[in-house]
Design an enzyme around this catalytic site. Structure first.
Site, PDB file in Angstrom:
ATOM      1  N   HIS A  74       4.951  -7.268  -5.251  1.00 41.19           N
ATOM      2  CA  HIS A  74       4.920  -5.791  -5.974  1.00 41.19           C
ATOM      3  C   HIS A  74       5.720  -5.512  -6.913  1.00 41.19           C
ATOM      4  CE1 HIS A  74       1.838  -5.136  -2.861  1.00 41.19           C
ATOM      5  NE2 HIS A  74       2.788  -4.647  -1.937  1.00 41.19           N
ATOM      6  N   HIS A  97      -1.199   1.830  -4.017  1.00 43.39           N
ATOM      7  CA  HIS A  97      -0.928   1.542  -2.700  1.00 43.39           C
ATOM      8  C   HIS A  97      -1.191   2.806  -1.724  1.00 43.39           C
ATOM      9  CE1 HIS A  97       0.986  -0.796   0.577  1.00 43.39           C
ATOM     10  NE2 HIS A  97       1.136  -1.656  -0.087  1.00 43.39           N
ATOM     11  N   GLU A 149      -5.899  -1.708  -1.322  1.00 42.88           N
ATOM     12  CA  GLU A 149      -5.265  -2.031  -2.597  1.00 42.88           C
ATOM     13  C   GLU A 149      -6.480  -2.958  -3.402  1.00 42.88           C
ATOM     14  OE1 GLU A 149      -1.277  -3.748  -1.535  1.00 42.88           O
ATOM     15  OE2 GLU A 149      -1.922  -2.786   0.293  1.00 42.88           O
TER      16      GLU A 149
HETATM   17  C1  GLA Z   1       1.361  -4.877   0.856  1.00 39.50           C
HETATM   18  C2  GLA Z   1       1.746  -6.291   1.450  1.00 39.50           C
HETATM   19  C3  GLA Z   1       2.155  -5.825   2.795  1.00 39.50           C
HETATM   20  C4  GLA Z   1       3.482  -5.009   3.056  1.00 39.50           C
HETATM   21  C5  GLA Z   1       2.958  -3.741   2.274  1.00 39.50           C
HETATM   22  C6  GLA Z   1       4.064  -2.767   2.349  1.00 39.50           C
HETATM   23  O1  GLA Z   1       0.052  -4.451   1.558  1.00 39.50           O
HETATM   24  O2  GLA Z   1       0.765  -7.151   1.255  1.00 39.50           O
HETATM   25  O3  GLA Z   1       2.694  -7.322   3.321  1.00 39.50           O
HETATM   26  O4  GLA Z   1       4.259  -5.315   1.912  1.00 39.50           O
HETATM   27  O5  GLA Z   1       2.342  -3.933   1.052  1.00 39.50           O
HETATM   28  O6  GLA Z   1       4.950  -2.683   3.437  1.00 39.50           O
END
Ligand code: GLA
Length: 360
Positions: free
Chosen positions: A118, A189, A325
């Protein structure tokens, strides 16, 4: 909607006071948006986070479908959960924090060993965006990411426009431009609970995903390179099923993800037919997701641990919200078979995602 309705429902939105603070000389605020048909939203320019979405449920009550906080501090303390945030430059993982571009190797910050997740150490989720509210339905957020910020080449200008539409949807338009070739993957997110934030687990929500394939991963959640059929696996949501029915199956992929934390290869990314439909089992609220992006990360809140007090003093307990997402596939810069994430100077990246609400 009458004025009385407006006042009553506004009380369900967090107050602006918990968000007013300057960070690095930039003012953080909370903005309210409303649609012509009653839906309301609260969004902060701290990470462009969706704080609340008020939607009318089957019994006429307004339900806040977003798991989030009523103050900035909550978001800062829980940063590794990315609650409600805009994600960039590169949403999801880049293997070993490395990629090659025009023969040069770039190294990123490893924040999810052994990978970059991210955007790196300080992603777009923790930046204060410039905000303009041209009307009561719309919020325009812009962010200038300087050349080599978090190790990515190119000056990148990003604009994200949130609109609460008359059709009870939150529409998110993404645009980006660069002055050097670079990789991007922009997403949001938001954590949803269609029965209402803080109302228990999402395991009985009914999920349908219009995807015949997904991208299986290794134990570090990096795609192994091929796409695989969902048929006969816990990943098959082509027909509607409760989220929790197969979430504890003895399946290697489920184990690697600690539940669902996988990218689906969408059959028909578009803005006309939903790529995902979810129903809140208690509220009867239906959420339809539309996107022009080729993939979607379905994540079931497997890393929510109850460490933080959210709105209404509810803990962010295990699997009490899910994320959808919309995105390009994880690790695309290192996986030439995946749809490309390269953005070149002179081109404008554009994508749109809608989360639309209906009641049974
Ligand atoms: C995304 C990632 C997860 C986790 C979440 C936040 O979905 O794929 O593994 O990091 O974000 O916790």
């Amino acid at each position: 909607m009458t004025d009385t309705d407006t006042i009553a429902t506004s009380k369900l939105l967090p107050a602006t006071t918990g968000f007013e603070q300057a960070i690095d000389g930039k003012q953080v605020k909370l903005f309210y948006l409303k649609g012509k048909n009653g839906m309301q939203a609260a969004i902060t320019n701290y990470g462009g986070r969706v704080v609340s979405l008020l939607v009318k449920s089957a019994n006429g009550k307004m339900v806040d479908v977003i798991a989030g906080f009523d103050n900035l501090k909550g978001y800062q303390q829980s940063s590794s959960n990315y609650y409600g945030a805009l994600i960039g430059r590169y949403g999801n993982r880049i293997a070993n924090g490395k990629f090659k571009l025009d023969g040069k190797e770039y190294s990123l910050f490893i924040n999810n060993a052994p990978n970059t997740l991210h955007g790196g150490k300080v992603g777009f989720d923790s930046k204060v965006w410039d905000a303009v509210q041209p009307n009561e339905h719309t919020l325009e957020l812009t962010y200038h990411s300087a050349d080599m910020e978090e190790g990515f080449p190119g000056n990148l200008d990003v604009k994200v426009t949130y609109t609460v539409t008359r059709y009870n949807s939150l529409e998110i338009n993404y645009e980006a431009k660069t002055d050097k070739p670079t990789f991007i993957n922009l997403t949001n997110h938001a954590y949803f609970n269609l029965n209402g934030a803080g109302s228990g687990t999402i395991l009985k929500h009914i999920m349908q995903i219009n995807a015949d394939e997904y991208t299986p991963v290794n134990k570090d959640l990096i795609p192994v390179g091929k796409v695989a059929s969902v048929k006969g696996t816990p990943f098959d949501f082509r027909a509607p099923l409760p989220i929790g029915d197969r979430i504890n199956d003895d399946n290697e992929q489920i184990k690697f993800g600690h539940g669902y934390d996988h990218n689906y290869v969408l059959n028909h990314p578009n803005t006309q037919v939903p790529v995902v439909t979810v129903i809140g089992d208690q509220s009867g609220l239906i959420m339809k997701v539309f996107t022009t992006q080729p993939g979607i990360q379905f994540y079931t809140g497997n890393f929510m641990k109850g460490d933080f007090k959210m709105k209404g003093d509810q803990p962010d307990a295990y699997r009490t919200a899910f994320c959808l997402e919309t995105q390009h596939y994880p690790d695309s810069p290192n996986q030439p078979a995946f749809p490309p994430t390269l953005l070149e100077p002179g081109k404008v990246f554009k994508s749109v995602t809608l989360y639309q609400f209906e009641r049974k």
